[in-house]
Design a protein around this motif. Structure first.
Motif, PDB file in Angstrom:
ATOM      1  N   UNK A 289      11.194   2.520  -9.873  1.00 57.83           N
ATOM      2  CA  UNK A 289      11.792   1.735  -8.730  1.00 57.83           C
ATOM      3  C   UNK A 289      10.735   1.001  -7.686  1.00 57.83           C
ATOM      4  N   UNK A 290       9.869   1.966  -7.317  1.00 57.60           N
ATOM      5  CA  UNK A 290       8.972   1.100  -6.500  1.00 57.60           C
ATOM      6  C   UNK A 290       8.119   0.473  -6.832  1.00 57.60           C
ATOM      7  N   UNK A 291       7.304   0.928  -8.091  1.00 56.94           N
ATOM      8  CA  UNK A 291       6.426  -0.154  -8.711  1.00 56.94           C
ATOM      9  C   UNK A 291       7.145  -1.483  -9.208  1.00 56.94           C
TER      10      UNK A 291
ATOM     11  N   UNK B 139      17.783   3.695  -3.216  1.00 57.06           N
ATOM     12  CA  UNK B 139      17.945   4.340  -4.343  1.00 57.06           C
ATOM     13  C   UNK B 139      16.892   5.658  -4.283  1.00 57.06           C
ATOM     14  N   UNK B 140      15.762   5.358  -4.199  1.00 59.88           N
ATOM     15  CA  UNK B 140      14.797   6.506  -3.796  1.00 59.88           C
ATOM     16  C   UNK B 140      15.155   7.518  -2.755  1.00 59.88           C
TER      17      UNK B 140
ATOM     18  N   UNK C 214      13.722  -5.121  -2.119  1.00 58.12           N
ATOM     19  CA  UNK C 214      13.250  -3.961  -1.650  1.00 58.12           C
ATOM     20  C   UNK C 214      14.158  -3.052  -1.065  1.00 58.12           C
ATOM     21  N   UNK C 215      15.063  -3.530  -0.348  1.00 51.41           N
ATOM     22  CA  UNK C 215      16.048  -2.545   0.424  1.00 51.41           C
ATOM     23  C   UNK C 215      16.938  -2.002  -0.903  1.00 51.41           C
TER      24      UNK C 215
ATOM     25  N   UNK D  83       0.611  -1.064  -0.132  1.00 53.78           N
ATOM     26  CA  UNK D  83      -0.154  -0.088   0.074  1.00 53.78           C
ATOM     27  C   UNK D  83       0.825   1.290  -0.060  1.00 53.78           C
ATOM     28  N   UNK D  84       1.854   1.191   0.689  1.00 62.19           N
ATOM     29  CA  UNK D  84       2.697   2.464   0.953  1.00 62.19           C
ATOM     30  C   UNK D  84       3.537   2.545  -0.391  1.00 62.19           C
ATOM     31  N   UNK D  85       3.993   1.612  -0.866  1.00 63.75           N
ATOM     32  CA  UNK D  85       4.844   1.664  -2.185  1.00 63.75           C
ATOM     33  C   UNK D  85       3.919   2.217  -3.283  1.00 63.75           C
TER      34      UNK D  85
END
Length: 410
Positions: A149-151, A204-205, A198-199, A129-131
Motif C-alpha cells: 500500500x505505502x510503496x 488502510x495501513x 495517499x489518504x 521519505x517517511x513512506x
C-alpha cells in the motif's frame, strides 16, 4: 604464499568498543556490514546472552563517499548532484538546504514563487521519505500488504516528481538563486489526485497496524530511549520527537514559508519503536495539510532571481549576444563568485536536523562544506536503543531509526 615463510596475521581493522566480558556463556557476533537487516552498509557488533543483546557497538563508514573532501574540488553549482545523494529518499531537501546556505552567503533573496515551491517540495519529499521508512519497517515484521500500500503511493509520488525534475530519485533540481525549471501544466492537479490516493492507502495501513496486537507486542516498549539520552546523544527529528520533545526547526526557527503555515508537531510518549512509527505517520498527515495550504498560496512569477553572479542566462541570449555567452562560460568554468565568509544553515530533514557549514574563500569553489547529517549523529547513540532487547528486535529498531548510508559516510 612463499614456501617456508609464515603468512602474517592481519588483525581485523574493525573492533568493538568493548572487550569480551570474560563470561563463557556469551558470544560476540557481527551483523553486517552487508546484511538485509541493517538497511545499508553498517556493522553492528553485538554481545549476546542467548537471544538477549547485552551490548552493541555500531560502525558506519563503509561507503567511502568522501563527500566533504570532494566538495573542495568542484564549483558551487557542480556540488548539487553530490548533495542529492546524502539522502536519496528526500534529495530535494538536501538541495534546498545547501542552496539556502550559498544564497545567504551571497546575500540573495529568492523569488516568492521559489520560496513556496521549495517549501511544498520539501514536504512532498518528507512524505516520500517517511513512506519508504515505514513501509520497509512494516515489511520486516511481515506486513507485506501494508508495505505494498505505502510503496504504491510512494511510487506515484516518484513518477510525479520525475515529471517535474526529469529524475525519479536524485533530482538535482535546486539551483543557487532559484530552481531548474517551473512546474509543468497540470502538475498541481495531479498532485491533489495523489494526495487523495495517499489518504486512502494510509487509512488502510492505520486500520491494519495501529491496534494490531502482533505489531503492538513487537513495537511497544522495544527500542526505547529516554528524552535525556536522546538529547545527550544529539538526536533530532522523529527519534527525539517520539520521546515527547516538540523540537522542530520548521516551527522553532522558521525558514522558507513555514512561518506562514498552520501545522502541528506530533510527539510520542515513550520514545520506543511504536512511537517512532506513529510520529512518522502523523508527520505525513501534517505534510499533506501543509502542501494543500501551499497550493492555495502559490503565487505566479519568476523562479530565478536576476543575478548574473549565479544564475545562467537564457539559452537564446547565450546564442545571440556576447555578454551572455561570456557570462555562461564564466559560470561553467569558474563557478559563481561567492563572497568570503562562513555560515551554518539547517533545515528540518525527515530524519532530523540537516545542517551545512559552508566556508568560502571568495572564489568559485568552496573552501569547506561540512554537513551535519542526522543519520551520522544517530549512529553514535543507537546502541542505547539496541542494548537489553532481543536479537530479533535489532531489525525493527534499526528500521525505525531509518539510517541512510549516504549521510553517514561523508
Amino acid at each position: 604464499m612463499t614456501a617456508g615463510i609464515p603468512t602474517p596475521t592481519i588483525p581485523n581493522p574493525v573492533r568493538p568498543a568493548f572487550t569480551p566480558s570474560g563470561r563463557d556463556d556469551t558470544v560476540i557476533v557481527n551483523i553486517g556490514p552487508s546484511h538485509p537487516a541493517t538497511h545499508g552498509t553498517v556493522q553492528i557488533i553485538a554481545e549476546l546472552d542467548g537471544e538477549r543483546v547485552l551490548r552493541t557497538d555500531v560502525h558506519c563508514g563503509y561507503l567511502h563517499r568522501g563527500f566533504e573532501k570532494e566538495c573542495e574540488d568542484h564549483t558551487w553549482h557542480n556540488l548539487i548532484p553530490y548533495v542529492d545523494r546524502l539522502n536519496y529518499c528526500s534529495a530535494l531537501i538536501n538541495d534546498f538546504a545547501y542552496c539556502d546556505g550559498v544564497e545567504q552567503l551571497m546575500g540573495i533573496e529568492i523569488t516568492p514563487r521559489t520560496k513556496y515551491l521549495r517549501t511544498l517540495l520539501s514536504e512532498y519529499s518528507r512524505i516520500c521519505d517517511h513512506l519508504t521508512c515505514v513501509a520497509a519497517s512494516l515489511m520486516e515484521l511481515g506486513a507485506m500488504t501494508a508495505f505494498l500500500y505505502l510503496v504504491t503511493v510512494r511510487d506515484a509520488m516518484y513518477e510525479h516528481l520525475a515529471a517535474l525534475t526529469g529524475a525519479r530519485v536524485t533530482y538535482s533540481y535546486g539551483r543557487i538563486g532559484g530552481l531548474a525549471q517551473d512546474v509543468p501544466d497540470g502538475w498541481f492537479t495531479r498532485l491533489e489526485a495523489i494526495l487523495v490516493e495517499y489518504e486512502t492507502y494510509v487509512a488502510r495501513v492505520h486500520a491494519m497496524v495501529d491496534r494490531n496486537r502482533i505489531f503492538i507486542d513487537r513495537l511497544r516498549n522495544v527500542g526505547g530511549i529516554s528524552t535525556a539520552d536522546a538529547l545527550h546523544w544529539g538526536f533530532t527529528g522523529p527519534i527525539l520527537r517520539s520521546t515527547g520533545v516538540p523540537r522542530d526547526l520548521r516551527r522553532d526557527t522558521p525558514y522558507l514559508a513555514y512561518a506562514e503555515l498552520d501545522f502541528d508537531v506530533p510527539v510520542g510518549i515513550l520514545g520506543d519503536n511504536y512511537d517512532r512509527y506513529y510520529v512518522r505517520m502523523c508527520e505525513m498527515d501534517e505534510s499533506v495539510h501543509m502542501i494543500r495550504q501551499l497550493m492555495a498560496m502559490m503565487p505566479e512569477g519568476p523562479i530565478n532571481v536576476v543575478d548574473h553572479r549565479c544564475v545562467f542566462p537564457e539559452k537564446t541570449l547565450v546564442y545571440s549576444e556576447i555578454e551572455s555567452l561570456i557570462n555562461h562560460f564564466k559560470l561553467v568554468m569558474d563557478g559563481p563568485s561567492v563572497p568570503e565568509g562562513d555560515i551554518y544553515v539547517a533545515h528540518e530533514a525527515p530524519n532530523g536536523e540537516l545542517g551545512f557549514y559552508i566556508v568560502s574563500s571568495g572564489g568559485g569553489v568552496p573552501h569547506k562544506v561540512h554537513v551535519r547529517s542526522p543519520s551520522f549523529v544517530h549512529m553514535g547513540g543507537v546502541h542505547r536503543m539496541l542494548d537489553g532487547h532481543q536479537l530479533a528486535d535489532i531489525v525493527t529498531t534499526f528500521g525505525s531509526v531509518n539510517m541512510i548510508g549516504g549521510e553517514c559516510d561523508r
